[in-house]
Design a protein around this motif. Structure first.
Motif, PDB file in Angstrom:
ATOM      1  N   SER A  81      81.305  12.886  85.243  1.00 39.00           N
ATOM      2  CA  SER A  81      81.115  12.330  86.576  1.00 39.00           C
ATOM      3  C   SER A  81      82.454  11.848  87.125  1.00 39.00           C
ATOM      4  CB  SER A  81      80.122  11.173  86.511  1.00 39.00           C
ATOM      5  OG  SER A  81      78.900  11.590  85.945  1.00 39.00           O
ATOM      6  N   ASP A  82      82.424  11.486  88.404  1.00 37.58           N
ATOM      7  CA  ASP A  82      83.628  10.922  88.992  1.00 37.58           C
ATOM      8  C   ASP A  82      83.961   9.611  88.314  1.00 37.58           C
ATOM      9  OD1 ASP A  82      83.774  13.027  90.727  1.00 37.58           O
ATOM     10  OD2 ASP A  82      82.661  12.004  92.320  1.00 37.58           O
ATOM     11  N   ALA A  83      85.183   9.155  88.492  1.00 40.76           N
ATOM     12  CA  ALA A  83      85.633   7.912  87.872  1.00 40.76           C
ATOM     13  C   ALA A  83      84.807   6.745  88.386  1.00 40.76           C
ATOM     14  CB  ALA A  83      87.112   7.700  88.181  1.00 40.76           C
ATOM     15  N   GLY A  84      84.820   5.687  87.597  1.00 43.55           N
ATOM     16  CA  GLY A  84      84.113   4.484  87.981  1.00 43.55           C
ATOM     17  C   GLY A  84      82.877   4.267  87.150  1.00 43.55           C
ATOM     18  N   CYS A  85      81.997   3.392  87.631  1.00 44.82           N
ATOM     19  CA  CYS A  85      80.787   3.002  86.917  1.00 44.82           C
ATOM     20  C   CYS A  85      79.583   3.209  87.824  1.00 44.82           C
ATOM     21  CB  CYS A  85      80.874   1.541  86.498  1.00 44.82           C
ATOM     22  SG  CYS A  85      82.223   1.192  85.354  1.00 44.82           S
TER      23      CYS A  85
END
Length: 523
Positions: A324-328
């Motif tokens: 997935s894309d970065a982050g949470c």
């Protein structure tokens, strides 16, 4: 259920080759040297019960002693449990499986076993992951409650239902839905876990923010003990002394056998809506969840994956490995009337946006909702591929959450790396309260030469870190035998002696799930 794994065998599927390659490159995972043994080849020890014992039990309820039934009632569903079974080891299988059909039959079984010194392990869905079905000591029987699987009563005025303990969660929802109601309890073990197990282990479901934990739902219980019957709960709340319902909830079969549970129910919601939000860091996302938990609006479902879990895509087990894309990733679920859902979504969006969240729309939430019960199937596929995967969980106050998160991650990483199997450690928050939240860790590593021993050391280090960091040894998995020593430390010597005194009064022969939950003298 699959005897050597989880759930419906027809739903099992091998890992896609890109995921296998990712495990190989990232963690050094290699294919398992041998496939699981066939059920017929599992080594089952001889039954230790005498013919007189079996005759006495047969006079109380249905009794089975065939090898397959005994294997299917061996241990629970932790990874260590499954690895031993897949290797053909059923050395701690029950000596017999007893299937009562009523409260009175349960009482009769307990009295017969107490008179003969035979241990009794209540068995619902068999989904324990903390050694809750593996007593310490000699001969024992598994008391399978599946024949007690009825909706006994529905009080639509009070909105309560009386359920027998052998009901599986999907059966409960189907029976209630036919009358326009829902229990709202959806743990990851939903497909196979039972009502009795939910009560005995203080289970918490994925919609706990909206419906509460299972122990919040219970208003009355009936319990069979070797010394007689406990009928607990005459009103929703009472000031008539300590609440003995809370003594039974979480008792894991060590104090008695739950034979009926009266629970709060709710009308089936008009609408359910799920959505995703992205936060740049786990700390930022946790702060946003805290604002919702403390000041509202509180969704029915509220969870947040850390960077590692979001990267792997564990919120959608069908797409693991598709980074997935970065982050949470945070997932929110809203339930109620269409008008109420729309209002709460709008209010929550304002809170999350002010906290730095980025809306991702319905797609991430819908993917999570479709795959919410698939993770145990993914574990079976990972084991087949030579990976080791296991979970543990805890809870603490908001102020202690960051430190506890780091301490447990560090304990797991350092211990497994020292054993030559450096892990990927992931975590999510899935249960929130005004004063704190849970942390649920998932660990993936290569199996190594002795994965059961490696995990025992790693989990021991993590449990030490939990207590040192101010967390509880279990938020919703229970104590069993795996956590018992740390539970003794958590409640202290006086608390342990108090629990032993209760057990000695209700179970003087010590037959109820010996070694589970209750600390031994001196601990």
């Amino acid at each position: 259920m699959l005897w050597s794994g989880w759930g419906d065998p027809s739903r099992a599927a091998p890992l896609p080759e890109p995921v296998v390659g990712l495990l190989r490159d990232l963690l050094g995972v290699r294919p398992a040297e041998a496939p699981p043994v066939a059920l017929a080849d599992v080594k089952v020890p001889p039954c230790r019960l005498t013919s007189d014992d079996l005759d006495a039990l047969a006079g109380t309820a249905v009794v089975r002693t065939d090898a397959e039934t005994r294997v299917r009632h061996t241990r629970g569903k932790s990874t260590s449990d499954l690895l031993r079974l897949r290797a053909g080891d059923a050395s701690d299988a029950p000596d017999a499986v007893v299937l009562p059909g009523s409260h009175d039959e349960v009482l009769a079984v307990l009295r017969a076993c107490a008179a003969r010194g035979i241990a009794v392990v209540p068995f619902g869905g068999g989904t324990s992951v903390v050694g809750g079905l593996t007593p310490r000591g000699g001969a024992f029987v598994a008391l399978d409650l599946w024949r007690m699987s009825a909706l006994l009563a529905l009080d639509e005025t009070s909105r309560t239902a009386v359920l027998q303990p052998g009901l599986r969660a999907p059966e409960v929802e189907a029976l209630l839905a036919a009358r326009g109601y829902t229990l709202g309890h959806f743990p990851q073990s939903y497909e196979w876990a039972s009502v009795g197990g939910f009560a005995a282990a203080r289970s918490s479901g994925q919609a706990s923010a909206g419906y509460g934990r299972f122990d919040d739902m219970v208003v009355a219980l009936t319990v069979a003990t070797p010394e007689g019957t406990l009928d607990l709960g005459r009103a929703p709340r009472s000031a008539a002394g300590p609440d003995l319902r809370q003594l039974v909830l979480g008792s894991e079969g060590a104090l008695g056998v739950i034979t009926s549970v009266t629970v709060r129910v709710h009308p089936v919601p008009e609408e359910r809506s799920y959505e995703g939000w992205r936060f740049t860091t786990f700390d930022a996302g946790a702060a946003a969840l805290r604002r919702l938990a403390q000041d509202g609006p509180l969704p029915a479902v509220l969870r947040l994956g850390d960077e590692a879990e979001t990267m792997v895509g564990l919120a959608d087990p069908s797409a693991v490995g598709a980074a997935s894309d970065a982050g949470c990733l945070a997932v929110l679920g809203f339930e109620g009337t269409a008008e109420a859902v729309a209002a709460r979504r709008e209010q929550a969006a304002r809170v999350l946006a002010r906290a730095g969240g980025e809306p991702l729309g319905a797609a991430p939430g819908d993917r999570w909702e479709r795959g919410r019960f698939d993770a145990p199937y993914l574990r079976d596929a990972l084991l087949d591929a030579g990976a080791f995967v296991e979970t543990l969980e805890t809870a603490t106050f908001w102020s202690g959450l960051p430190g506890l998160y780091e301490a447990v991650r560090r304990a797991l990483t350092e211990t497994l790396a020292g054993a030559g199997t450096p892990p990927l450690v992931m975590c999510h928050i899935s249960h929130v309260y005004p004063s704190g939240a849970s942390l649920y860790f998932t660990v993936v590593a290569a199996q190594g030469s002795d994965p059961v021993a490696d995990w025992a050391r790693a989990k021991g280090a993590a449990c030490d870190a939990i207590l040192a960091g101010g967390g509880t040894i279990s938020h919703h998995h229970g104590v069993g035998t795996d956590h018992r020593d740390w539970y003794a430390r958590e409640i202290g010597p006086l608390g342990a002696s108090l629990l032993r005194a209760v057990k000695e009064r209700l179970d003087p022969a010590g037959i109820l799930n010996p070694g589970v939950l209750v600390p031994a003298a001196g601990e």
